[in-house]
Design a protein around this motif. Sequence first.
Motif, PDB file in Angstrom:
ATOM      1  N   TRP A   1      95.852   9.658  75.163  1.00  0.00           N
ATOM      2  CA  TRP A   1      96.914   8.705  75.085  1.00  0.00           C
ATOM      3  C   TRP A   1      97.933   8.801  75.773  1.00  0.00           C
TER       4      TRP A   1
ATOM      5  N   THR B   1      95.615  15.037  73.711  1.00  0.00           N
ATOM      6  CA  THR B   1      94.455  15.573  74.391  1.00  0.00           C
ATOM      7  C   THR B   1      93.368  14.537  74.622  1.00  0.00           C
ATOM      8  N   LYS B   2      93.313  13.420  73.857  1.00  0.00           N
ATOM      9  CA  LYS B   2      92.583  12.357  73.772  1.00  0.00           C
ATOM     10  C   LYS B   2      92.755  11.445  74.939  1.00  0.00           C
TER      11      LYS B   2
ATOM     12  N   VAL C   1      96.861  16.583  69.436  1.00  0.00           N
ATOM     13  CA  VAL C   1      95.392  16.282  69.550  1.00  0.00           C
ATOM     14  C   VAL C   1      95.401  14.746  70.179  1.00  0.00           C
ATOM     15  N   ALA C   2      96.380  14.095  69.936  1.00  0.00           N
ATOM     16  CA  ALA C   2      96.386  12.595  70.498  1.00  0.00           C
ATOM     17  C   ALA C   2      96.541  12.666  71.935  1.00  0.00           C
TER      18      ALA C   2
END
Length: 321
Positions: A224, A221-222, A218-219
Amino acid sequence: MIFSFFRHLLLLCITLLIISLISYVILMRDPLNSVLATPHFYSGYLFYVRSLLQGDFGISYNGGESLKDLILTVLPPTLELCFSAILLAILFGIPLGLLGATHSKHFIGKTIRTASVLGLSMPVFWLAPILLYFSATQGWEISAIGQYNLLYEIKPITGFPIIDVWFINEPYRIKIIQNVLQHLVLPTLVLMILPTMEIIRIVQQRAEFLFEQNYIKVAATKGWSQWKVLRKHILRNTLPLIIPQMTRLFTLVIAQCMLVEGTFGWPGIGRWLIDAVGVQDYNSISAGIIVIGLCIIIVNLCVEIITFILDPLNKKGWYAR
């Protein structure tokens, strides 16, 4: 927490009891010490423990010197090698482990994983003379024997030449510092192999596991960056696993240090104990076992305290037990 504290204290006392018994049995192998076991075996043991608590290790039969003074002379060089090797292992092992995890599917990651396995199985007592011979034939300045050149005089303040050399007020102090570092490099490089490979293995396995977790994905996909993911999540969940392993790594390094000190002419406790075995100086052998056991216990105690302070889950475990 009180119950867990007393449990740790009980285990510590049992460990000290076992070490002292082993040391006392070795001491009794010398016929000259058999008088201590009269009229009973345990009476001599109680006298021996009382002497140890007072800091009296007796004398060496190979020269009649005080064992306490001898240990204070030979222990710091060994600890200097051990801590230098572990420090370099941490500095090199963590980045290489993270590099292997971030490129686990590529040639770099597979090479690092293979090298870590081979490094763990490499005998340092075989590698040390080969590296010393190779560096000597190539004319490298690190192909040196001992702690430093005997032409230089370093006043013992702490017992560690790498520290004491900074207190010298001589115009050629830079040359002495360079000489001390040159003598320290090669044995440190040999001893750091095993802890470095072990840290690489731990970090790489843990980081690869974390990269498969959903919150890491998820990080990513953000948006990062990989460095931010490593700094925010991977490092914070990987480094706490290395701290509990420090006791085992220190034990392995000090055992290997005892093997390679003779090769590099290092005046440490390992070389001293091997010489004591050769002349059957049981007083020195028993004192050496006590000192090495105490060093490992102290390191383990410091590791447990650091783990207790830094690791919240471990701290909760102390209260929950």
